[in-house]
Design a protein around this motif. Structure first.
Motif, PDB file in Angstrom:
ATOM      1  N   UNK A 216      -4.235   0.943   4.865  1.00  0.00           N
ATOM      2  CA  UNK A 216      -4.805   0.677   6.185  1.00  0.00           C
ATOM      3  C   UNK A 216      -4.756   1.871   7.111  1.00  0.00           C
ATOM      4  N   UNK A 217      -4.371   3.035   6.605  1.00  0.00           N
ATOM      5  CA  UNK A 217      -4.238   4.220   7.457  1.00  0.00           C
ATOM      6  C   UNK A 217      -4.841   5.428   6.756  1.00  0.00           C
TER       7      UNK A 217
ATOM      8  N   UNK B  78       0.811  -1.217   0.000  1.00  0.00           N
ATOM      9  CA  UNK B  78       0.000   0.000   0.000  1.00  0.00           C
ATOM     10  C   UNK B  78       0.837   1.257   0.000  1.00  0.00           C
ATOM     11  N   UNK B  79       1.890   1.277   0.793  1.00  0.00           N
ATOM     12  CA  UNK B  79       2.774   2.443   0.836  1.00  0.00           C
ATOM     13  C   UNK B  79       3.494   2.636  -0.498  1.00  0.00           C
TER      14      UNK B  79
ATOM     15  N   UNK C  28       3.335  -5.275  -7.104  1.00  0.00           N
ATOM     16  CA  UNK C  28       3.480  -3.819  -7.024  1.00  0.00           C
ATOM     17  C   UNK C  28       4.926  -3.399  -7.305  1.00  0.00           C
ATOM     18  N   UNK C  29       5.889  -4.131  -6.741  1.00  0.00           N
ATOM     19  CA  UNK C  29       7.299  -3.822  -7.012  1.00  0.00           C
ATOM     20  C   UNK C  29       7.597  -3.925  -8.510  1.00  0.00           C
TER      21      UNK C  29
ATOM     22  N   UNK D 200      -7.350  -5.556   1.089  1.00  0.00           N
ATOM     23  CA  UNK D 200      -6.758  -6.243   2.242  1.00  0.00           C
ATOM     24  C   UNK D 200      -6.458  -5.286   3.394  1.00  0.00           C
ATOM     25  N   UNK D 201      -7.448  -4.525   3.828  1.00  0.00           N
ATOM     26  CA  UNK D 201      -7.258  -3.528   4.876  1.00  0.00           C
ATOM     27  C   UNK D 201      -6.609  -4.122   6.128  1.00  0.00           C
TER      28      UNK D 201
END
Length: 425
Positions: free
Chosen positions: A107-108, A64-65, A245-246, A150-151
């Motif tokens: 998730x934030x 996510x980041x 993602x990478x 996928x929180x």
């Protein structure tokens, strides 16, 4: 002596001592006072570390980041805009969907407001949305998406409440869509009233946006189809998400540089995860004490003198959780409160999966609830606006969310329908 220690810990908490120190020390004090070896706290931390589902938390957070630090937010916003821009209130709908997508992966809510606020706010203003509406949308929308897999809070609740992660992932999908739908209907009405700019639908423009975001779109579908198709577990899905993602951000888009960006992003994401896991390990030790001393059962007996039905229990639970969500961040609240309410809810006939969705919906709303909801302060910092202005901006959106909360609470099939359909209940 025990009372003195507890008072000292409360004073330390008021003075700003880290939550894991308070919880861990309280567990040790209570175990010692009860004549139980305080090693029970360390045993719980070891049990947590050996849990097979634990690896999903840092991996999904890292993925996510990575997405938030890349140009993927811009690509997804442009795609949503090309699809929904023709509608009255179309860009408001785009903003809700974009916020939900990135909150689900990070998730934030703070990350979403900081990362997407600078992108969405000027566009909302340029399309004639009022400043009040735009601030309220981004403040409340920052936590929208916590119900979607996928929180991280979904995974955390599943670990603490000992429910099936796959089932909880399924349970959050329809309520999450329901929240976005109600907010979108409200935004359409507001857009029509304000006379906002509406874009002409252009098929070619949509194709270009679709092409630009083509590598991002499959990600949630790969995760969900893989898990519910029995191809891989939630933990394996997290590893696949990171690799995917990478690959797209480094090799396809080139947004992320290995030497320059990866160490910084990894450090930022793991700081969040590390804090959560340390608190969780200490809290599980305290939970053992609460269970041994039958604290939840004593609370239940007390509540039974005042609360006589499931309907009344759920109403009281919602008020309690809204206050908790306003005062605590979602991770601390989940770790501290869930062990207490799960056994009580079971006694009143509330399904643990449904309880998880009620719990997370309340805390999602609590993030933006005056006077001290965390999103209000993050938005105040991000948009350089006074807190009272954000109170006024958020209230109409909170009213819509509270209506949704009532429906989610008293219509459990909204949460459990997909779970039963896929045989996960």
């Amino acid at each position: 002596m025990t009372t003195a220690y507890v008072i000292a810990l409360l004073l330390s908490a008021i003075c700003g001592a880290p939550l894991f120190v308070i919880i861990g020390a309280l567990a040790i004090v209570l175990f010692t006072a009860g004549g139980i070896d305080p090693q029970a706290v360390i045993i719980e931390m070891y049990r947590l570390a050996s849990a097979p589902t634990l690896i999903a938390i840092p991996l999904f957070t890292f993925a996510g980041y990575l997405l938030a630090e890349s140009k993927s937010p811009e690509r997804m916003v442009e795609l949503y805009r090309s699809i929904f821009g023709w509608m009255p209130g179309g860009f408001a709908i785009v903003s809700f969907i974009a916020c939900a997508f990135f909150t689900a992966f990070t998730g934030a809510s703070g990350v979403t407001i900081i990362a997407l606020g600078g992108l969405l706010y000027p566009i909302l203003i340029s399309e004639r949305y009022s400043e009040k509406f735009s601030l309220g949308l981004l403040t409340t929308g920052g936590s929208l998406g916590l119900l979607f897999p996928p929180s991280l809070p979904l995974i955390l609740f599943a670990v603490i409440a000992q429910v099936n992660i796959d089932a909880l992932f399924l349970a959050g999908i329809v309520p999450g869509i329901f929240l976005i739908t109600l907010l979108s209907l409200f935004s359409i009405k507001a857009g029509m009233k304000a006379g906002v700019v509406r874009q002409k639908f252009e098929f070619k423009k949509m194709l270009r946006a679709l092409s630009a975001a083509a590598w991002i779109i499959p990600l949630p579908f790969v995760i969900l189809v893989g898990i519910y198709g029995g191809i891989f577990t939630a933990s394996e899905a997290a590893a696949i998400a990171v690799l995917y993602v990478l690959f797209i951000e480094i090799c396809i888009y080139g947004d992320i540089k290995i030497k320059k960006d990866i160490p910084r992003i990894a450090a930022n994401s793991m700081t969040l995860v590390g804090g959560v896991l340390v608190i969780l390990g200490c809290a599980l030790g305290l939970t053992n004490y609460l269970v041994d001393e039958q604290i939840p059962m004593k609370i239940l007996e007390f509540m039974r003198t005042f609360i006589t039905s499931k309907i009344m229990f759920l109403a009281v639970l919602n008020v309690f959780l809204l206050v908790i969500g306003c005062l605590m961040d979602i991770f601390s609240a989940t770790i501290v409160v869930v062990p207490l309410i799960v056994p009580i809810a079971k006694e009143f006939g509330v399904d643990p999966i449904h309880l998880g969705i009620i719990f997370l919906t309340n805390l999602e709303i609590g993030y933006s609830t005056p006077p001290v909801g965390l999103n209000l302060f993050i938005s105040s910092f991000r948009f350089k606006k006074p807190i009272p202005e954000l109170y006024r901006a958020s209230l109409p959106f909170l009213a819509v969310l509270l209506v949704a909360l009532v429906v989610i609470t008293y219509f459990p099939d909204l949460s459990l329908g997909l779970v039963r359909l896929f045989g996960k209940g």
